[in-house]
Write a protein that holds these residues in place. Structure first.
Motif, short mmCIF file in Angstrom:
data_model
loop_
_atom_site.label_atom_id
_atom_site.label_comp_id
_atom_site.label_asym_id
_atom_site.label_seq_id
_atom_site.Cartn_x
_atom_site.Cartn_y
_atom_site.Cartn_z
N GLN A 115 -2.17 -8.23 -6.36
CA GLN A 115 -1.30 -7.86 -5.25
C GLN A 115 -1.02 -6.36 -5.15
O GLN A 115 -0.78 -5.84 -4.06
N MET A 116 -1.06 -5.65 -6.27
CA MET A 116 -0.68 -4.24 -6.22
C MET A 116 -1.65 -3.39 -5.37
O MET A 116 -1.20 -2.68 -4.47
N PRO A 117 -2.96 -3.44 -5.60
CA PRO A 117 -3.86 -2.70 -4.69
C PRO A 117 -3.77 -3.21 -3.26
O PRO A 117 -3.86 -2.43 -2.31
N HIS A 118 -3.57 -4.52 -3.11
CA HIS A 118 -3.44 -5.13 -1.79
C HIS A 118 -2.23 -4.56 -1.05
O HIS A 118 -2.33 -4.12 0.10
N PHE A 119 -1.07 -4.57 -1.71
CA PHE A 119 0.15 -4.04 -1.10
C PHE A 119 0.06 -2.53 -0.86
O PHE A 119 0.48 -2.04 0.19
N PHE A 120 -0.45 -1.81 -1.86
CA PHE A 120 -0.52 -0.35 -1.72
C PHE A 120 -1.46 0.05 -0.59
O PHE A 120 -1.23 1.04 0.10
N ALA A 121 -2.53 -0.71 -0.40
CA ALA A 121 -3.45 -0.42 0.70
C ALA A 121 -2.74 -0.56 2.04
O ALA A 121 -2.89 0.28 2.94
N ILE A 122 -1.93 -1.62 2.17
CA ILE A 122 -1.16 -1.80 3.40
C ILE A 122 -0.21 -0.63 3.60
O ILE A 122 -0.07 -0.08 4.70
N ALA A 123 0.45 -0.22 2.51
CA ALA A 123 1.42 0.87 2.60
C ALA A 123 0.76 2.19 3.01
O ALA A 123 1.38 3.01 3.71
N VAL A 124 -0.48 2.40 2.61
CA VAL A 124 -1.17 3.64 2.97
C VAL A 124 -1.55 3.65 4.44
O VAL A 124 -1.28 4.59 5.17
N TYR A 125 -2.18 2.55 4.91
CA TYR A 125 -2.65 2.61 6.30
C TYR A 125 -1.55 2.25 7.31
O TYR A 125 -1.72 2.46 8.51
N ARG A 126 -0.40 1.77 6.81
CA ARG A 126 0.75 1.54 7.67
C ARG A 126 1.90 2.49 7.32
O ARG A 126 3.07 2.20 7.60
N PRO A 142 3.36 5.49 -1.01
CA PRO A 142 2.62 6.62 -0.42
C PRO A 142 3.52 7.65 0.27
O PRO A 142 3.11 8.80 0.44
N LEU A 143 4.73 7.25 0.66
CA LEU A 143 5.65 8.19 1.29
C LEU A 143 6.38 9.05 0.28
O LEU A 143 6.83 10.16 0.60
N LEU A 144 6.49 8.55 -0.95
CA LEU A 144 7.20 9.29 -2.00
C LEU A 144 6.25 10.03 -2.92
O LEU A 144 6.62 11.04 -3.54
N ARG A 145 5.05 9.53 -3.03
CA ARG A 145 4.00 10.18 -3.83
C ARG A 145 2.83 10.48 -2.90
O ARG A 145 2.86 10.18 -1.73
N SER A 146 1.77 11.03 -3.43
CA SER A 146 0.59 11.32 -2.61
C SER A 146 -0.27 10.07 -2.43
O SER A 146 -0.19 9.13 -3.23
N ALA A 147 -1.09 10.09 -1.38
CA ALA A 147 -2.03 8.99 -1.18
C ALA A 147 -3.00 8.91 -2.35
O ALA A 147 -3.40 7.81 -2.77
N ASP A 185 -9.38 10.96 4.40
CA ASP A 185 -9.23 9.87 5.38
C ASP A 185 -8.67 8.63 4.67
O ASP A 185 -9.26 7.56 4.68
N ALA A 186 -7.50 8.80 4.03
CA ALA A 186 -6.93 7.73 3.22
C ALA A 186 -6.61 6.47 4.02
O ALA A 186 -6.90 5.36 3.55
N PRO A 187 -6.01 6.55 5.21
CA PRO A 187 -5.67 5.32 5.93
C PRO A 187 -6.88 4.44 6.24
O PRO A 187 -6.83 3.22 6.06
N ARG A 188 -7.97 5.03 6.71
CA ARG A 188 -9.15 4.22 7.04
C ARG A 188 -9.72 3.59 5.77
O ARG A 188 -10.11 2.42 5.77
#
Length: 296
Positions: A174-185, A198-203, A257-260
């Protein structure tokens, strides 16, 4: 929104279906080829109702946040298609029905574990952690790791090393899954004031954490083979899927291009989970020790 559709959407059906897959996988691991179809259906029905209940309460608690996020502005409680009071009664009914089915028609342990997952998701994650800490995903992962354990104990009737392996697998996945959502959203979370990582640390740092958790997921998945619950083809499938996931995550830490890239990580995570779940179901076997005890 049509009333029936609104109540259906309130349960977040995509989450229910995804968790049903992992619960079924846990069931098949314990069954090891001797599947009680009626028990399987009852387990899935009861657990799905509990998850639906948790999602309804999550929607109720998040309705102010959802109103600020582009992707969630059309949810039933935001648009007024369902009233808050109706949602509370609906969620409570679903939860009581789900726990009752598990307790009376499957076994009490499965009901207890499902209830624990509900409490963590609603009271710990939704009510508190999501709004206050970047570690909310870690706490939410506890609830998300419950379904395969419920599926497993509905057959095994007890917690053992296989249950532990299933729990760890889903926590780490779940952690990469959740973090991926947090990056592109990320912009949605910024608008809602949610302290996503991602808002508190770097992508880039987020991607490095994704990488670490993906490696931990592969290791935890291998435990089912190590403990004797799965055959060699399962291990091969896990390693192949894990390497494919890593190949998608690694470039994200080196790109602007972190979000994509994050969206690719998210979509790949779903393929990995489906593939590992199918492998668990197909290649499950009873550990040699358990077989010897049964023979005795």
């Amino acid at each position: 929104m049509h009333t029936l559709k609104a109540y259906y959407e309130l349960t977040k059906p995509g989450i229910i279906y995804g968790n049903a897959i992992t619960a079924a996988a846990g069931f098949f691991v314990a069954a090891a080829g001797q599947v009680d179809v009626v028990r399987l259906v009852l387990m899935l029905a009861g657990l799905s109702l509990v998850i639906a209940s948790g999602c309804v309460f999550n929607n109720y608690l998040d309705r102010d946040l959802d109103a600020r996020m582009e992707r969630t502005r059309v949810r039933p409680l935001v648009t007024g298609a369902v009233s808050p009071s109706a949602a509370l009664w609906y969620g409570a009914l679903l939860g009581v029905l789900g726990v009752s089915i598990l307790a009376f028609f499957v076994n009490p342990l499965s009901a207890d574990i499902a209830a624990i997952g509900f409490v963590v998701y609603v009271l710990v994650y939704s009510m508190w952690a999501k709004r206050t800490t970047p570690y909310a995903a870690h706490l939410g992962a506890i609830a998300g790791a419950v379904p395969p354990v419920v599926g497993y104990v509905s057959v095994a009737g007890a917690l053992d090393m296989a249950a532990l392996a299933l729990f760890l697998m889903l926590c780490f996945w779940q952690m990469p899954h959740f973090f991926a959502i947090a990056v592109y959203r990320a912009e949605d979370y910024r608008a809602a004031g949610v302290p996503a990582l991602p808002l508190l640390r770097s992508a880039r740092e987020t991607y490095l954490q994704m990488l670490g958790y993906a490696l931990a997921f592969i290791a935890a998945s291998a435990l089912l083979y190590w403990f004797g619950y799965e055959n060699v083809p399962y291990l091969v499938a896990v390693l192949a899927l894990g390497v494919a996931w890593l190949a998608v995550i690694v470039p994200g830490a080196r790109t602007t291009d972190a979000p994509r890239k994050a969206r690719r990580v998210f979509l790949t995570s779903l393929i990995v989970l489906l593939g590992v779940s199918l492998s668990m179901a197909i290649f499950a076997r009873r550990p040699a020790l358990a077989g010897a005890m049964d023979a005795a």
